[in-house]
Design an enzyme around this catalytic site. Structure first.
Site, PDB file in Angstrom:
ATOM      1  N   THR A 188       0.849  -1.188   0.000  1.00 59.48           N
ATOM      2  CA  THR A 188       0.000   0.000   0.000  1.00 59.48           C
ATOM      3  C   THR A 188       0.883   1.235   0.000  1.00 59.48           C
ATOM      4  OG1 THR A 188      -1.796   1.162   1.148  1.00 59.48           O
ATOM      5  CG2 THR A 188      -0.205   0.006   2.524  1.00 59.48           C
TER       6      THR A 188
ATOM      7  N   HIS B 205       2.338 -11.499  14.333  1.00 59.17           N
ATOM      8  CA  HIS B 205       3.375 -12.044  15.212  1.00 59.17           C
ATOM      9  C   HIS B 205       3.081 -13.487  15.625  1.00 59.17           C
ATOM     10  CE1 HIS B 205       6.899 -11.821  17.458  1.00 59.17           C
ATOM     11  NE2 HIS B 205       6.622 -10.901  18.360  1.00 59.17           N
TER      12      HIS B 205
END
Length: 412
Positions: free
Chosen positions: A327, A383
């Site tokens: 993006t 994560h």
């Protein structure tokens, strides 16, 4: 009459919202003609006539939600087209309003509780116990409701009033501070829901770095005219970043994966989503097999997808199956941001504005300060399967490839 039904849209889409009727009642349509446009959670889809005929009736209005298989219009295959001056958009037939009848008299034993003061002017008729309790609770007796037909208040009436939650008054409208209420589109609602869901489900973190784009800009400047002449498209930044991301994904494959229950699905292909801002919201069309494309092919693909995104011409297949997303908030002036993962992907790279900044540069004669075109880049990652060290090294790999862009040609 032939029923026009909402066709199968996609495996995961079961309903949509009518945003536009493309023909009027009385108009003739041929087989295959588009007659209505429906907004789904991802793209707008045109509904086509499966038979030729005259549109006789519209069953669903604009802004109505319709499900797959639902009838939205009727076609008369033997009907004659009405003159254009007489044809007008027809809305679903209004249901006749029920006749308004006088309310039935209410028997005394069925009368609803009323404020005590209503039965006897401004003075409430209350027992001593009721008055004592009202004083203790700070309650105005004229506001206490009672079921007693004579309006007499008892202690239990006051107690019930004290226990009732106080209604919150509606905020008064200030004519000097106008407010406009806008209904969210189906796509905006979906975007909002997905973004919130990602932040609840993923263990999302963001790491940052900065890139010196001196060499990339030098190549673009040197090859600009020849590239356009040879490929009929500009050599932009996105092809460099796409190739750099693919190179980094090959070195750190868990960022090209997704979580499926208790398994990790590592993708062995590189379908890169490119976020595109449109008037209807952000969409992420996918550049397929980006590792196999040349710089020119990547630029052509991104240009085509962006044009179709902004003209509502994307198909569902254009938006499905991406493995990683890029993006670019820099096109709007962003200096730094933390992009949100495009689930079920586990990584997204955020590009930002290019700013000239003083940078310490090592030379054979020692360190010196030079003005360089710098960009902050951000990697948001899940994560749960990507460790911090892996995310940092991924971003360093992207930085390294961009600062020495000739190596991108060697990334096979």
């Amino acid at each position: 009459m032939i029923e026009v039904k909402v066709p199968e849209l996609a495996e995961s889409i079961t309903e949509g919202t009518i945003v536009k009727w493309l023909v009027d009642v009385g108009n003739k349509v041929n087989q295959g003609d588009d007659i209505a446009e429906i907004e789904t959670d991802k793209v707008n889809i045109q509904i086509s006539a499966e038979h030729a005929g005259v549109l006789k009736k519209i069953e669903k209005n604009v802004d109505d939600t319709v499900e797959v298989g639902e009838v939205i219009a009727l076609l008369d295959e033997n009907g004659a087209e009405e003159p254009s001056g007489n044809a007008a958009p027809a809305q679903p037939e209004a249901k006749p309003e029920a006749a308004v009848s006088a309310p039935a008299p209410v028997k005394k034993e069925q009368q609803a509780p009323q404020p005590a003061a209503a039965a006897g002017g401004n003075v409430a008729i209350a027992s001593p116990a009721a008055r004592k309790l009202a004083r203790e609770k700070g309650i105005d007796l004229s506001a206490v409701h009672t079921a007693d037909p004579l309006g007499r208040l008892r202690a239990e009436d006051v107690a019930k009033q004290a226990a009732a939650p106080a209604p919150k008054p509606a905020p008064a409208e200030d004519p000097t501070k106008p407010v406009e209420r806008i209904k969210m589109t189906r796509r905006r609602q979906t975007i909002a829901g997905r973004l919130v869901a990602v932040q609840h489900e993923a263990a999302m973190l963001t790491t940052f770095n900065e890139v010196d784009l001196t060499n990339v800009m030098a190549i673009r400047k040197r090859r600009k005219e020849a590239f356009i002449k040879a490929h009929d498209v500009k050599l932009g930044f996105m092809s460099f970043f796409t190739r750099a991301v693919v190179g980094a994904l090959k070195s750190f494959p868990l960022l090209n994966a997704e979580i499926s229950g208790t398994d990790i699905l590592v993708k062995k292909f590189y379908d890169i989503g490119i976020a595109v801002a449109t008037d209807q919201g952000l969409v992420v069309p996918v550049v397929r097999d980006a590792d196999r494309l040349t710089f020119a092919e990547i630029e052509h693909e991104i240009k085509d997808l962006a044009v179709r995104a902004r003209t509502n011409k994307l198909t569902l297949s254009d938006l499905q199956g991406g493995t990683f997303t890029i993006t670019n908030g820099g096109t709007f002036g962003s200096l730094l941001s933390t992009p949100i993962i495009n689930a079920p992907q586990v990584g997204i790279l955020g590009m930002h504005g290019i700013k000239k900044r003083p940078v310490a540069v090592s030379t054979p004669d020692g360190d010196k300060v030079e003005i360089r075109p710098m960009m902050y880049i951000a990697l948001s990652y899940d994560h749960r399967i990507v460790d911090g060290s892996e995310a940092v090294r991924f971003l360093v790999k992207v930085k390294t490839l961009l600062e020495d862009p000739e190596t991108l040609l060697l990334e096979g």
